[in-house]
Scaffold this motif. Structure first.
Motif, PDB file in Angstrom:
ATOM      1  N   LYS A 121       0.838  -1.203   0.000  1.00  0.00           N
ATOM      2  CA  LYS A 121       0.000   0.000   0.000  1.00  0.00           C
ATOM      3  C   LYS A 121       0.875   1.256   0.000  1.00  0.00           C
ATOM      4  O   LYS A 121       1.861   1.326   0.725  1.00  0.00           O
ATOM      5  N   VAL A 122       0.495   2.229  -0.835  1.00  0.00           N
ATOM      6  CA  VAL A 122       1.184   3.516  -0.872  1.00  0.00           C
ATOM      7  C   VAL A 122       0.134   4.615  -0.767  1.00  0.00           C
ATOM      8  O   VAL A 122      -0.974   4.493  -1.310  1.00  0.00           O
ATOM      9  N   PRO A 123       0.439   5.710  -0.067  1.00  0.00           N
ATOM     10  CA  PRO A 123      -0.561   6.768   0.160  1.00  0.00           C
ATOM     11  C   PRO A 123      -1.141   7.336  -1.127  1.00  0.00           C
ATOM     12  O   PRO A 123      -2.340   7.635  -1.201  1.00  0.00           O
ATOM     13  N   GLU A 124      -0.319   7.473  -2.157  1.00  0.00           N
ATOM     14  CA  GLU A 124      -0.781   8.090  -3.403  1.00  0.00           C
ATOM     15  C   GLU A 124      -1.854   7.259  -4.108  1.00  0.00           C
ATOM     16  O   GLU A 124      -2.575   7.765  -4.970  1.00  0.00           O
ATOM     17  N   ALA A 125      -1.940   5.973  -3.762  1.00  0.00           N
ATOM     18  CA  ALA A 125      -2.914   5.094  -4.413  1.00  0.00           C
ATOM     19  C   ALA A 125      -4.158   4.872  -3.564  1.00  0.00           C
ATOM     20  O   ALA A 125      -4.982   4.014  -3.879  1.00  0.00           O
ATOM     21  N   ALA A 126      -4.309   5.626  -2.498  1.00  0.00           N
ATOM     22  CA  ALA A 126      -5.435   5.428  -1.587  1.00  0.00           C
ATOM     23  C   ALA A 126      -6.766   5.439  -2.334  1.00  0.00           C
ATOM     24  O   ALA A 126      -7.051   6.351  -3.123  1.00  0.00           O
ATOM     25  N   GLY A 127      -7.560   4.389  -2.096  1.00  0.00           N
ATOM     26  CA  GLY A 127      -8.884   4.295  -2.704  1.00  0.00           C
ATOM     27  C   GLY A 127      -8.905   3.712  -4.096  1.00  0.00           C
ATOM     28  O   GLY A 127      -9.979   3.377  -4.618  1.00  0.00           O
ATOM     29  N   ARG A 128      -7.752   3.553  -4.725  1.00  0.00           N
ATOM     30  CA  ARG A 128      -7.722   2.996  -6.083  1.00  0.00           C
ATOM     31  C   ARG A 128      -7.893   1.481  -6.040  1.00  0.00           C
ATOM     32  O   ARG A 128      -7.135   0.793  -5.351  1.00  0.00           O
ATOM     33  N   ASP A 165      -8.042  -5.692  -3.517  1.00  0.00           N
ATOM     34  CA  ASP A 165      -7.827  -4.708  -2.460  1.00  0.00           C
ATOM     35  C   ASP A 165      -7.764  -3.310  -3.089  1.00  0.00           C
ATOM     36  O   ASP A 165      -7.981  -3.157  -4.299  1.00  0.00           O
ATOM     37  N   VAL A 166      -7.455  -2.327  -2.294  1.00  0.00           N
ATOM     38  CA  VAL A 166      -7.303  -0.964  -2.801  1.00  0.00           C
ATOM     39  C   VAL A 166      -5.997  -0.380  -2.291  1.00  0.00           C
ATOM     40  O   VAL A 166      -5.453  -0.812  -1.281  1.00  0.00           O
ATOM     41  N   GLY A 167      -5.478   0.612  -3.021  1.00  0.00           N
ATOM     42  CA  GLY A 167      -4.308   1.343  -2.560  1.00  0.00           C
ATOM     43  C   GLY A 167      -2.972   0.714  -2.861  1.00  0.00           C
ATOM     44  O   GLY A 167      -1.948   1.135  -2.310  1.00  0.00           O
ATOM     45  N   CYS A 168      -2.914  -0.285  -3.750  1.00  0.00           N
ATOM     46  CA  CYS A 168      -1.645  -0.962  -4.051  1.00  0.00           C
ATOM     47  C   CYS A 168      -0.782  -0.133  -5.010  1.00  0.00           C
ATOM     48  O   CYS A 168      -1.306   0.612  -5.852  1.00  0.00           O
ATOM     49  N   LEU A 169       0.525  -0.299  -4.905  1.00  0.00           N
ATOM     50  CA  LEU A 169       1.450   0.346  -5.827  1.00  0.00           C
ATOM     51  C   LEU A 169       1.092   0.040  -7.276  1.00  0.00           C
ATOM     52  O   LEU A 169       1.216   0.902  -8.151  1.00  0.00           O
ATOM     53  N   GLU A 170       0.641  -1.182  -7.544  1.00  0.00           N
ATOM     54  CA  GLU A 170       0.331  -1.563  -8.919  1.00  0.00           C
ATOM     55  C   GLU A 170      -0.696  -0.657  -9.566  1.00  0.00           C
ATOM     56  O   GLU A 170      -0.678  -0.460 -10.783  1.00  0.00           O
ATOM     57  N   THR A 171      -1.612  -0.091  -8.790  1.00  0.00           N
ATOM     58  CA  THR A 171      -2.643   0.758  -9.382  1.00  0.00           C
ATOM     59  C   THR A 171      -2.065   2.018 -10.002  1.00  0.00           C
ATOM     60  O   THR A 171      -2.722   2.683 -10.805  1.00  0.00           O
ATOM     61  N   LEU A 172      -0.838   2.363  -9.627  1.00  0.00           N
ATOM     62  CA  LEU A 172      -0.163   3.532 -10.178  1.00  0.00           C
ATOM     63  C   LEU A 172       0.954   3.174 -11.144  1.00  0.00           C
ATOM     64  O   LEU A 172       1.229   3.929 -12.080  1.00  0.00           O
ATOM     65  N   SER A 231       6.185   5.592 -13.935  1.00  0.00           N
ATOM     66  CA  SER A 231       6.060   4.273 -13.329  1.00  0.00           C
ATOM     67  C   SER A 231       7.356   3.887 -12.623  1.00  0.00           C
ATOM     68  O   SER A 231       7.338   3.373 -11.500  1.00  0.00           O
ATOM     69  N   GLY A 232       8.489   4.135 -13.285  1.00  0.00           N
ATOM     70  CA  GLY A 232       9.773   3.836 -12.667  1.00  0.00           C
ATOM     71  C   GLY A 232       9.989   4.641 -11.397  1.00  0.00           C
ATOM     72  O   GLY A 232      10.516   4.130 -10.401  1.00  0.00           O
ATOM     73  N   ARG A 233       9.556   5.892 -11.411  1.00  0.00           N
ATOM     74  CA  ARG A 233       9.716   6.737 -10.225  1.00  0.00           C
ATOM     75  C   ARG A 233       8.858   6.223  -9.072  1.00  0.00           C
ATOM     76  O   ARG A 233       9.302   6.170  -7.929  1.00  0.00           O
ATOM     77  N   ARG A 234       7.620   5.832  -9.378  1.00  0.00           N
ATOM     78  CA  ARG A 234       6.744   5.274  -8.340  1.00  0.00           C
ATOM     79  C   ARG A 234       7.361   4.020  -7.725  1.00  0.00           C
ATOM     80  O   ARG A 234       7.352   3.833  -6.508  1.00  0.00           O
ATOM     81  N   LEU A 235       7.878   3.162  -8.579  1.00  0.00           N
ATOM     82  CA  LEU A 235       8.532   1.953  -8.082  1.00  0.00           C
ATOM     83  C   LEU A 235       9.745   2.316  -7.238  1.00  0.00           C
ATOM     84  O   LEU A 235       9.967   1.761  -6.159  1.00  0.00           O
ATOM     85  N   GLY A 236      10.540   3.252  -7.728  1.00  0.00           N
ATOM     86  CA  GLY A 236      11.766   3.634  -7.031  1.00  0.00           C
ATOM     87  C   GLY A 236      11.517   4.169  -5.641  1.00  0.00           C
ATOM     88  O   GLY A 236      12.332   3.958  -4.723  1.00  0.00           O
TER      89      GLY A 236
END
Length: 385
Positions: A233-240, A246-253, A294-299
């Motif tokens: 879970k990452v804050p930027e993906a909250a609710g996605r 589930d919701v809020g996973c890094l994958e959603t971004l 996407s690379g930045r989000r992963l990083g």
């Protein structure tokens, strides 16, 4: 190694630590008679052959001993969320034949596995040596002992389904199952890990996973779930909403499926993250920006793992790493901004050694390391007595 078995000697020859009977005696401490007996047993089973004579160091030139790579084959099947790759390898790890087939995202084992079996069967030419083992990789967590997926929510219908029965008609050989990120890391045993023992290996494709090599060993975790970055879970993906339910996973971004969905909403014609990568290669500014983001989000999340594990290098693999310069730029930007100075001081970022073949190479390595392990070889020789 004074109690070294025939299987141990074969392992020494495969690793390059020895190549003659004399060197085997030196490394193991075995007597001449014991080495000759074990070598003869391996040769009689077809696993060894006499290679070219080595340069003489005085007296009779010693004959080199080499693995008979034609004594058998192993099968590899890298099953992804939308594509499956299959191949046949000889015992030296050389790919003899391969093919790939696309399938619907989310297709179940009854749709995918019969096609995989058919593809493998077609690759096995008449008269080919016996199949000694088959290795299969899957996204998500697997139970290698039972040969089943145990936690792959993005591939509905796979959990708890034994895969061996689907392949029973292809070859009478054991099945070895592993997670796809771990398999990508295993492929680096033949690549970057020959000189770097601490690696993080990213698989960035339809989904996101991480293989961990610590001191040269793959770390899978207590339940095989190590490296599951994509569903952190990452804050930027909250609710996605995520494909995992589930919701809020890094994958959603940051995952390939999310980027493709974003482009489709804009009316762009893309079916897979590979299409996005192809557009980036052709200079499409939006495709390049999405991959870098996407690379930045992963990083941002990878920086935590780098601080915890202090690897020597990060290897970027998977479909998104096909646009390596763009994707790696985003990863590096976030990692250097968030990880500690100590962890990044000498950190290297490297492309996957085998590119889009890494899954097959890793599967082959798993199969070969298992069927040619000392205990397995000794069991084979005992069965031939």
């Amino acid at each position: 190694m004074e109690s070294a078995t025939a299987g141990d000697l074969l392992a020494l020859l495969r690793s390059g630590r020895a190549s003659t009977r004399s060197e085997l005696r030196t490394v193991t401490g075995l007597s001449r008679t014991a080495v000759v007996a074990r070598v003869n047993a391996l040769a009689a089973a077809g696993l060894l052959r006499l290679g070219a004579e080595l340069a003489s160091t005085g007296g009779r030139p010693p004959g080199s001993l080499v693995l008979n790579t034609e004594a058998g084959v192993v099968l590899a099947a890298a099953i992804g969320r939308s594509r499956s790759q299959v191949a046949v390898f000889d015992l030296g790890g050389t790919e003899l034949s391969a093919s790939a087939v696309d399938h619907e995202v989310g297709a179940g084992p009854d749709e995918v596995m019969p096609v995989v079996a058919e593809q493998l069967r077609a690759l096995l030419a008449p008269g080919r040596p016996p199949v000694l083992g088959t290795a299969v990789s899957l996204p998500g967590v697997v139970d290698p002992d039972r040969g089943v997926s145990v936690d792959t929510p993005v591939m509905a219908g796979w959990d708890g389904v034994p895969l061996a029965p689907y392949l029973a008609g292809v070859a009478d050989a054991p099945l070895f199952l592993a997670n796809d990120a771990d398999i990508l890391a295993r492929s680096e045993y033949l690549g970057h890990a020959t000189t770097i023992r601490d690696l993080l290996v990213v698989k960035a494709s339809t989904g996101i996973g991480l293989g961990v090599l610590a001191d040269g060993r793959i770390v899978s975790g207590a339940h095989g779930g190590a490296g599951d970055l994509g569903h952190t879970k990452v804050p930027e993906a909250a609710g996605r909403p995520c494909r995992c339910g589930d919701v809020g996973c890094l994958e959603t971004l940051a995952a390939g499926w999310a980027l493709v969905a974003r482009l489709r909403e804009e009316g762009r014609s893309v079916d897979h993250v590979r299409d996005l990568v192809a557009q980036a290669h052709h200079g499409d500014a939006e495709a390049k920006q999405l991959l870098r983001e996407s690379g930045r989000r992963l990083g941002e999340l990878l920086a935590v793992a780098i601080n915890l594990l202090n690897p020597q290098a990060v290897v970027l693999g998977g479909d998104m790493a096909g646009a390596y310069d763009v994707y790696a730029a985003g990863v590096r930007e976030a990692v250097y901004a968030r990880a500690s100075a100590l962890a990044t001081r000498e950190l290297q970022f490297l492309p996957s050694t085998y590119g889009d073949r890494a899954g097959l190479v890793g599967c082959a390595a798993l199969a070969l390391d298992t069927v040619l392990a000392p205990a397995a070889v000794d069991a084979l020789l005992a069965a031939k007595e």
